[in-house]
Design a protein around this motif. Structure first.
Motif, PDB file in Angstrom:
ATOM      1  N   PHE A 119       4.093   6.354 -18.213  1.00 49.52           N
ATOM      2  CA  PHE A 119       2.895   6.446 -17.376  1.00 49.52           C
ATOM      3  C   PHE A 119       2.708   7.818 -16.753  1.00 49.52           C
ATOM      4  CE2 PHE A 119       2.545   1.690 -16.052  1.00 49.52           C
ATOM      5  CZ  PHE A 119       2.329   1.351 -17.368  1.00 49.52           C
ATOM      6  N   GLY A 120       3.719   8.650 -16.780  1.00 48.78           N
ATOM      7  CA  GLY A 120       3.671   9.905 -16.061  1.00 48.78           C
ATOM      8  C   GLY A 120       4.073   9.664 -14.614  1.00 48.78           C
ATOM      9  N   SER A 121       3.752  10.601 -13.751  1.00 50.20           N
ATOM     10  CA  SER A 121       4.167  10.474 -12.351  1.00 50.20           C
ATOM     11  C   SER A 121       3.156   9.713 -11.517  1.00 50.20           C
ATOM     12  CB  SER A 121       4.385  11.866 -11.756  1.00 50.20           C
ATOM     13  OG  SER A 121       3.167  12.590 -11.779  1.00 50.20           O
ATOM     14  N   VAL A 122       2.051   9.287 -12.118  1.00 55.07           N
ATOM     15  CA  VAL A 122       1.003   8.587 -11.374  1.00 55.07           C
ATOM     16  C   VAL A 122       1.178   7.082 -11.539  1.00 55.07           C
ATOM     17  CG1 VAL A 122      -1.464   8.315 -11.047  1.00 55.07           C
ATOM     18  CG2 VAL A 122      -0.555  10.506 -11.795  1.00 55.07           C
ATOM     19  N   LYS A 123       1.641   6.455 -10.482  1.00 62.07           N
ATOM     20  CA  LYS A 123       1.787   4.999 -10.460  1.00 62.07           C
ATOM     21  C   LYS A 123       1.218   4.498  -9.137  1.00 62.07           C
ATOM     22  CE  LYS A 123       5.867   3.422 -11.693  1.00 62.07           C
ATOM     23  NZ  LYS A 123       7.265   3.248 -12.083  1.00 62.07           N
ATOM     24  N   THR A 124       0.877   3.231  -9.091  1.00 59.94           N
ATOM     25  CA  THR A 124       0.353   2.644  -7.864  1.00 59.94           C
ATOM     26  C   THR A 124       0.999   1.289  -7.647  1.00 59.94           C
ATOM     27  OG1 THR A 124      -1.678   2.121  -6.641  1.00 59.94           O
ATOM     28  CG2 THR A 124      -1.646   1.524  -8.973  1.00 59.94           C
ATOM     29  N   SER A 125       0.811   0.734  -6.476  1.00 63.59           N
ATOM     30  CA  SER A 125       1.305  -0.600  -6.167  1.00 63.59           C
ATOM     31  C   SER A 125       0.115  -1.469  -5.802  1.00 63.59           C
ATOM     32  CB  SER A 125       2.303  -0.545  -5.004  1.00 63.59           C
ATOM     33  OG  SER A 125       1.626  -0.163  -3.821  1.00 63.59           O
ATOM     34  N   LYS A 126       0.335  -2.752  -5.752  1.00 64.23           N
ATOM     35  CA  LYS A 126      -0.743  -3.680  -5.406  1.00 64.23           C
ATOM     36  C   LYS A 126      -1.238  -3.411  -3.990  1.00 64.23           C
ATOM     37  CE  LYS A 126      -1.933  -8.550  -5.752  1.00 64.23           C
ATOM     38  NZ  LYS A 126      -1.471  -9.877  -6.162  1.00 64.23           N
ATOM     39  N   THR A 127      -0.335  -3.120  -3.078  1.00 67.04           N
ATOM     40  CA  THR A 127      -0.707  -2.844  -1.682  1.00 67.04           C
ATOM     41  C   THR A 127      -1.532  -1.564  -1.599  1.00 67.04           C
ATOM     42  OG1 THR A 127       1.390  -3.845  -0.998  1.00 67.04           O
ATOM     43  CG2 THR A 127       0.221  -2.523   0.634  1.00 67.04           C
ATOM     44  N   GLU A 128      -1.069  -0.506  -2.249  1.00 68.65           N
ATOM     45  CA  GLU A 128      -1.804   0.754  -2.223  1.00 68.65           C
ATOM     46  C   GLU A 128      -3.177   0.595  -2.872  1.00 68.65           C
ATOM     47  OE1 GLU A 128      -1.216   5.379  -3.667  1.00 68.65           O
ATOM     48  OE2 GLU A 128      -0.381   3.781  -4.891  1.00 68.65           O
ATOM     49  N   PHE A 129      -3.229  -0.092  -3.992  1.00 67.98           N
ATOM     50  CA  PHE A 129      -4.486  -0.242  -4.727  1.00 67.98           C
ATOM     51  C   PHE A 129      -5.495  -1.057  -3.920  1.00 67.98           C
ATOM     52  CE2 PHE A 129      -7.266  -1.557  -8.226  1.00 67.98           C
ATOM     53  CZ  PHE A 129      -7.410  -0.348  -8.887  1.00 67.98           C
ATOM     54  N   SER A 130      -5.036  -2.118  -3.262  1.00 63.65           N
ATOM     55  CA  SER A 130      -5.963  -2.934  -2.463  1.00 63.65           C
ATOM     56  C   SER A 130      -6.457  -2.168  -1.240  1.00 63.65           C
ATOM     57  CB  SER A 130      -5.320  -4.256  -2.060  1.00 63.65           C
ATOM     58  OG  SER A 130      -4.196  -4.026  -1.251  1.00 63.65           O
ATOM     59  N   SER A 131      -5.671  -1.219  -0.737  1.00 67.00           N
ATOM     60  CA  SER A 131      -6.095  -0.443   0.435  1.00 67.00           C
ATOM     61  C   SER A 131      -7.191   0.567   0.081  1.00 67.00           C
ATOM     62  CB  SER A 131      -4.907   0.285   1.054  1.00 67.00           C
ATOM     63  OG  SER A 131      -4.486   1.347   0.218  1.00 67.00           O
ATOM     64  N   LEU A 132      -7.384   0.850  -1.207  1.00 61.87           N
ATOM     65  CA  LEU A 132      -8.384   1.822  -1.632  1.00 61.87           C
ATOM     66  C   LEU A 132      -9.800   1.251  -1.677  1.00 61.87           C
ATOM     67  CD1 LEU A 132      -6.361   3.578  -4.462  1.00 61.87           C
ATOM     68  CD2 LEU A 132      -6.760   4.384  -2.130  1.00 61.87           C
ATOM     69  N   GLY A 133      -9.927  -0.056  -1.553  1.00 66.31           N
ATOM     70  CA  GLY A 133     -11.253  -0.672  -1.477  1.00 66.31           C
ATOM     71  C   GLY A 133     -11.826  -1.080  -2.816  1.00 66.31           C
ATOM     72  N   ALA A 134     -13.141  -1.346  -2.800  1.00 71.56           N
ATOM     73  CA  ALA A 134     -13.814  -1.876  -3.983  1.00 71.56           C
ATOM     74  C   ALA A 134     -13.924  -0.856  -5.116  1.00 71.56           C
ATOM     75  CB  ALA A 134     -15.209  -2.362  -3.606  1.00 71.56           C
ATOM     76  N   ASP A 135     -13.928   0.424  -4.800  1.00 82.83           N
ATOM     77  CA  ASP A 135     -14.063   1.461  -5.823  1.00 82.83           C
ATOM     78  C   ASP A 135     -12.717   2.016  -6.280  1.00 82.83           C
ATOM     79  OD1 ASP A 135     -16.815   1.248  -5.744  1.00 82.83           O
ATOM     80  OD2 ASP A 135     -17.012   2.757  -4.175  1.00 82.83           O
ATOM     81  N   ALA A 136     -11.653   1.264  -6.070  1.00 82.98           N
ATOM     82  CA  ALA A 136     -10.317   1.732  -6.436  1.00 82.98           C
ATOM     83  C   ALA A 136     -10.204   1.885  -7.952  1.00 82.98           C
ATOM     84  CB  ALA A 136      -9.271   0.737  -5.940  1.00 82.98           C
ATOM     85  N   TRP A 137      -9.444   2.892  -8.364  1.00 79.53           N
ATOM     86  CA  TRP A 137      -9.187   3.112  -9.778  1.00 79.53           C
ATOM     87  C   TRP A 137      -7.807   3.726  -9.952  1.00 79.53           C
ATOM     88  CZ3 TRP A 137      -8.350   8.187 -11.281  1.00 79.53           C
ATOM     89  CH2 TRP A 137      -8.763   9.169 -10.378  1.00 79.53           C
ATOM     90  N   TRP A 138      -7.274   3.588 -11.153  1.00 82.84           N
ATOM     91  CA  TRP A 138      -5.978   4.157 -11.513  1.00 82.84           C
ATOM     92  C   TRP A 138      -6.046   4.556 -12.976  1.00 82.84           C
ATOM     93  CZ3 TRP A 138      -2.686   2.516 -15.397  1.00 82.84           C
ATOM     94  CH2 TRP A 138      -1.460   3.176 -15.463  1.00 82.84           C
ATOM     95  N   MET A 139      -5.318   5.618 -13.331  1.00 88.34           N
ATOM     96  CA  MET A 139      -5.236   6.063 -14.721  1.00 88.34           C
ATOM     97  C   MET A 139      -3.825   6.567 -15.016  1.00 88.34           C
ATOM     98  SD  MET A 139      -8.809   8.210 -14.924  1.00 88.34           S
ATOM     99  CE  MET A 139      -8.618   8.824 -16.577  1.00 88.34           C
TER     100      MET A 139
END
Length: 181
Positions: A119-139
């Motif tokens: 994945f590279g160094s960019v990872k997220t968690s469920k808690t972090e992702f939910s804190s980003l709101g409705a426009d959250a994204w990850w790549m």
């Protein structure tokens, strides 16, 4: 007697002549076959127009594989079916409507277990992702452009993206002091 029955024709309990649709219902099967033929003709016409280069451009479909994984989605890595918000898609929708990413579905278990090579160094968690709101994204890091990295990390400099900020670059004359001291 058997010869007389054969000469009399088919018996009513066998359904009669199979080619006529079973009696009075013969008209409905003709209507169905005509509708199918009409649909087939329209499909052939669209294909012909596309091949000739005269087809009207179709409106691009709205990309929905961005953000949370909906219930019933399958993780691209482990192939398990997830519950609602059971992971994320690799993707981002820009303000101009353009979508980026590979749109792979990644469950939270795979996100936590994945190494940097995957994945590279960019990872997220469920808690972090939910804190980003409705426009959250990850790549995945390999799917990101420099612009995506800046937007993800909230930084303006291209060279230090994803690295911890240096505390020695402060404007204070006394290093090691806090601003309120």
């Amino acid at each position: 007697a058997a010869a007389a029955a054969a000469a009399a024709g088919p018996r009513p309990e066998t359904g009669g002549d199979r080619g006529s649709g079973g009696g009075g219902g013969g008209g409905s099967s003709k209507a169905v076959s005509q509708a199918q033929a009409a649909d087939e003709g329209v499909d052939k016409m669209k294909i012909w127009e596309k091949l000739q280069g005269i087809a009207k451009p179709e409106a691009p479909k709205e990309e929905t594989r961005i953000g949370w994984l909906p219930e019933g989605s399958r993780c691209s890595r482990c192939e398990k079916v997830v519950v609602d918000r059971g992971g994320v898609y690799c993707g981002r929708k820009l303000s101009n409507g353009e979508c980026r990413g590979c749109f792979q579905a990644i469950c939270w278990k795979c996100m936590n277990k994945a190494n940097k090579a995957e994945f590279g160094s960019v990872k997220t968690s469920k808690t972090e992702f939910s804190s980003l709101g409705a426009d959250a994204w990850w790549m995945h890091e390999k799917c990101m452009t420099a612009e995506d990295k800046n937007a993800y990390f909230g930084e303006d400099e291209d060279e230090d993206i994803g690295k911890p900020k240096d505390t020695e670059d402060s404007d204070d004359e006394q290093p090691g002091k806090f601003a309120w001291e």
